[in-house]
Design an enzyme around this catalytic site. Structure first.
Site, mmCIF file in Angstrom:
data_model
loop_
_atom_site.group_PDB
_atom_site.id
_atom_site.type_symbol
_atom_site.label_atom_id
_atom_site.label_comp_id
_atom_site.label_asym_id
_atom_site.label_seq_id
_atom_site.Cartn_x
_atom_site.Cartn_y
_atom_site.Cartn_z
ATOM 1 N N GLU A 119 0.915 -1.063 0.025
ATOM 2 C CA GLU A 119 -0.053 -0.031 -0.074
ATOM 3 C C GLU A 119 0.919 1.211 -0.008
ATOM 4 O OE1 GLU A 119 -0.277 2.224 2.769
ATOM 5 O OE2 GLU A 119 -0.469 0.883 4.535
ATOM 6 N N SER A 121 2.052 3.682 2.044
ATOM 7 C CA SER A 121 3.233 3.761 2.808
ATOM 8 C C SER A 121 3.982 2.695 3.203
ATOM 9 C CB SER A 121 2.371 4.682 4.068
ATOM 10 O OG SER A 121 1.567 4.051 4.606
ATOM 11 N N SER A 123 5.528 0.111 1.109
ATOM 12 C CA SER A 123 6.007 -0.813 -0.002
ATOM 13 C C SER A 123 7.637 -0.547 -0.183
ATOM 14 C CB SER A 123 5.118 -0.255 -1.426
ATOM 15 O OG SER A 123 5.161 1.243 -1.410
ATOM 16 N N ILE A 124 8.009 -1.410 -1.023
ATOM 17 C CA ILE A 124 9.622 -1.395 -1.195
ATOM 18 C C ILE A 124 9.705 -0.144 -2.260
ATOM 19 C CG2 ILE A 124 11.486 -2.601 -2.311
ATOM 20 C CD1 ILE A 124 9.846 -5.303 -1.559
ATOM 21 N N ARG A 126 11.977 2.200 -4.473
ATOM 22 C CA ARG A 126 12.803 1.669 -5.452
ATOM 23 C C ARG A 126 14.201 2.516 -5.186
ATOM 24 N NH1 ARG A 126 9.176 4.860 -8.833
ATOM 25 N NH2 ARG A 126 8.361 2.985 -9.834
ATOM 26 N N ASN A 159 4.975 -3.892 -7.858
ATOM 27 C CA ASN A 159 4.679 -3.165 -9.195
ATOM 28 C C ASN A 159 5.332 -2.112 -9.555
ATOM 29 O OD1 ASN A 159 1.813 -3.171 -11.009
ATOM 30 N ND2 ASN A 159 2.513 -1.060 -10.509
ATOM 31 N N GLU A 160 6.107 -2.175 -10.852
ATOM 32 C CA GLU A 160 7.003 -1.239 -11.253
ATOM 33 C C GLU A 160 7.884 -0.765 -10.237
ATOM 34 O OE1 GLU A 160 5.591 1.360 -14.265
ATOM 35 O OE2 GLU A 160 3.926 0.237 -14.812
ATOM 36 N N ASP A 201 7.509 -1.861 -19.346
ATOM 37 C CA ASP A 201 8.359 -2.127 -20.415
ATOM 38 C C ASP A 201 9.571 -1.433 -20.903
ATOM 39 O OD1 ASP A 201 8.668 -3.925 -22.523
ATOM 40 O OD2 ASP A 201 7.543 -2.765 -23.914
ATOM 41 N N GLU A 261 -1.419 -4.735 -16.825
ATOM 42 C CA GLU A 261 -2.261 -3.714 -17.314
ATOM 43 C C GLU A 261 -1.985 -3.516 -18.844
ATOM 44 O OE1 GLU A 261 -1.126 -0.579 -13.365
ATOM 45 O OE2 GLU A 261 -0.780 0.082 -15.302
#
Length: 536
Positions: A119, A121, A123-124, A126, A159-160, A201, A261
């Site tokens: 969620e 706050s 999340s990993i 980047r 996610n990305e 991508d 997506e």
């Protein structure tokens, strides 16, 4: 931990499955199947308000659980069913929420769920990646909450998170999350639920990242690969969109691949989408390799990707909803019987280090262990002051790690050589306690070495025989890390926690928890104070 025991989780799962309408989806090789052996193709829709597509930001750090509002589900599920949807993707749910009514409505409509584990706050990040106890509890909490519903296919651990060649180290932490979430499912569930990753991508890393998440031991690797892809816009073709290249690349992939997506809204906005790519996605050129896809997205919002316009309690379908409905009604993907399907693809080789890939092989960050972190923190002789603000962590990390980098290897990870400190998965306060104590010991426990203007205090470290073996093993691991890294602490600096953290919205960006501030302070303190102990 706050979670139920394994036996309770399994009991609730078995109870739900006994009364469920939908049979669980299972995986064999690179394909999905129903339990009866019929191949399953996703005909999905992303279903969460205030979620951004293709890496953009909505500017919000909050989220609304889409499976917790029964009235909204009663409004929307009939429209999803009429669209021929069989899967929805949610980007953030509340692991403490009650999802029974929405999940039953989806089940009755023949709709499965894939949910992201993070969620905004939690999340990993980047740019300052961690895989720690707090994140582990969040991710496994989502699994526990949803595991009792047989119409849950699985989860995305990221996610990305890595979205270009500058932040590939983050992938090591996401893959560690994959490993540990899979282990949690295996220990606590009586059925298969997959854990995968959703990627953008990017041409520089698309091959390396796909191979990385698929390589190594099966218990560490993804169960499925999702692509967020927007390359087919309006009228196009397999070759012009590059879909033919995607099929060629993944034809030897060993786990299912689908579009997590899709739905380009160019050149003239969501309403004018013709969904030509949907026909291709379920056509013979793609179905042997790609297991369907998830349209972005149900709700019409400022980013203009919607199928449905929602105002209050009413929902109105848009032009592209009707067009997509017609397309999905006409597709008839060629299927393979599970009994006849003999998988031949094998896992990929791990990518080599290079200009655009900074993660070594199969070594992953450690599994978060709250017991080890607690044991360590209770044993130290120099600790952060009880009232120390997290905003002060950065300067203290910066001073110690600038003066004596080797003392901080136990809280860092180095993805290029695959070496991770034993306490790299602890929270920031515990990590600060570890480096404070290490510095205090290095100064022969001088009274001035545990002060930092009242921000650190001497305490009697508690001895607990139950902790001895764990602490001894951690000490050996940290000694190895110090030797192996040569005090190179370039990755995974201990970030300060704060309730004022700035996070980008779900699903595309990860929580930003003071990472850049801490790294900046490292540099400022190290350059500004040199060998003088101005902080003491």
């Amino acid at each position: 931990m706050r979670f139920a025991t394994a036996s309770l989780v399994s009991a609730s799962l078995l109870f739900r499955e006994a009364s469920a309408t939908l049979p669980p989806i299972i995986m064999k090789g690179s394909k999905f199947f129903y339990e009866n052996g019929t191949q399953f193709f996703m005909k999905g829709v992303a279903y969460q308000q205030d979620s951004a597509a293709a890496g953009t930001s909505t500017g919000s750090t909050k989220f609304t659980d889409p499976l917790a509002n029964a009235d909204n589900c009663k409004r929307d599920v009939p429209l999803l069913k009429a669209l021929h949807t069989n899967t929805i993707r949610t980007y953030a749910i509340d692991p403490k929420g009650n999802h029974d009514e929405c999940m039953k409505l989806l089940d009755d409509a023949g709709i499965y769920v894939i949910s992201d584990l993070s969620e905004p706050s939690l999340s990993i990040n980047r740019d300052d990646p961690k895989w720690n106890v707090e994140l582990y509890e969040r991710y496994t909490g989502v699994v526990e909450n949803l595991s009792k519903y047989s119409n849950v296919i699985g989860f995305f651990a990221g996610n990305e998170v890595t979205n270009n060649g500058t932040n590939t180290p983050a992938s090591a932490y996401v893959k560690a999350a994959v490993r540990d979430t899979k282990a949690y499912i295996k220990a606590n569930s009586k059925r298969w639920m997959g854990v995968g990753y959703a990627a953008n991508d990017d041409p520089d890393i698309r091959a390396s990242i796909a191979h990385y998440f698929n390589c190594g031991d099966e218990s560490d690797a993804i169960d499925f690969w999702g692509y967020n892809i927007y390359e087919w816009c309006g009228k196009s073709s397999m070759s012009d969109s590059g879909y033919d290249k995607q099929v060629e690349f993944f034809k030897n992939y060993s786990v299912p691949v689908f579009f997590a997506e899709y739905g380009c809204n160019l050149p003239s906005g969501a309403a004018d989408r013709i969904w030509q790519e949907t026909t291709a996605l379920y056509g013979d050129e793609m179905t042997d390799v790609i297991s369907g896809g998830i349209v972005y997205m149900y709700f019409q919002e400022a980013n203009d990707y919607g199928l449905v316009s929602v105002k209050g309690n009413s929902a109105s379908t848009m032009k592209d909803y009707d067009t997509l409905k017609t397309r999905l009604a006409s597709v008839q993907p060629s299927t393979t019987s599970m009994d006849d399907y003999k998988p031949t693809n094998s896992a990929a080789s791990c990518p080599e280090l290079g200009k655009h890939w900074k993660v070594k092989g199969e070594t992953l960050p450690p599994t978060p262990d709250s017991t080890l972190c607690d044991c360590m923190f209770e044993s130290i002789s120099c600790a952060p002051a009880a009232d120390l603000s997290p905003k002060d962590f950065g300067s203290m990390f910066g001073y110690i790690c600038g003066e004596a980098p080797d003392l901080c290897t136990g809280i860092h990870g180095n993805t290029t050589n695959g070496v991770y400190g034993a306490y790299s998965m602890c929270n920031s306060k515990q990590q600060l306690g570890y480096v404070l104590d290490a510095y205090y010991a290095s100064q022969d426990q001088a009274s001035t070495a545990c002060d930092f203007k009242g921000k650190a205090v001497v305490q009697d470290g508690k001895k607990n025989s139950k902790c001895d073996d764990m602490l001894a093993s951690a000490s050996k691991a940290n000694e190895f890390a110090a030797t192996a890294t040569g005090a190179d602490n370039s990755s995974g600096a201990g970030a300060a926690e704060t309730s004022e953290s700035v996070a980008s919205p779900v699903p595309m960006r990860n929580a930003f928890v003071w990472g850049d501030l801490v790294i900046g302070l490292y540099a400022v303190v190290a350059m500004g104070v040199g060998a003088s102990m101005v902080l003491l």
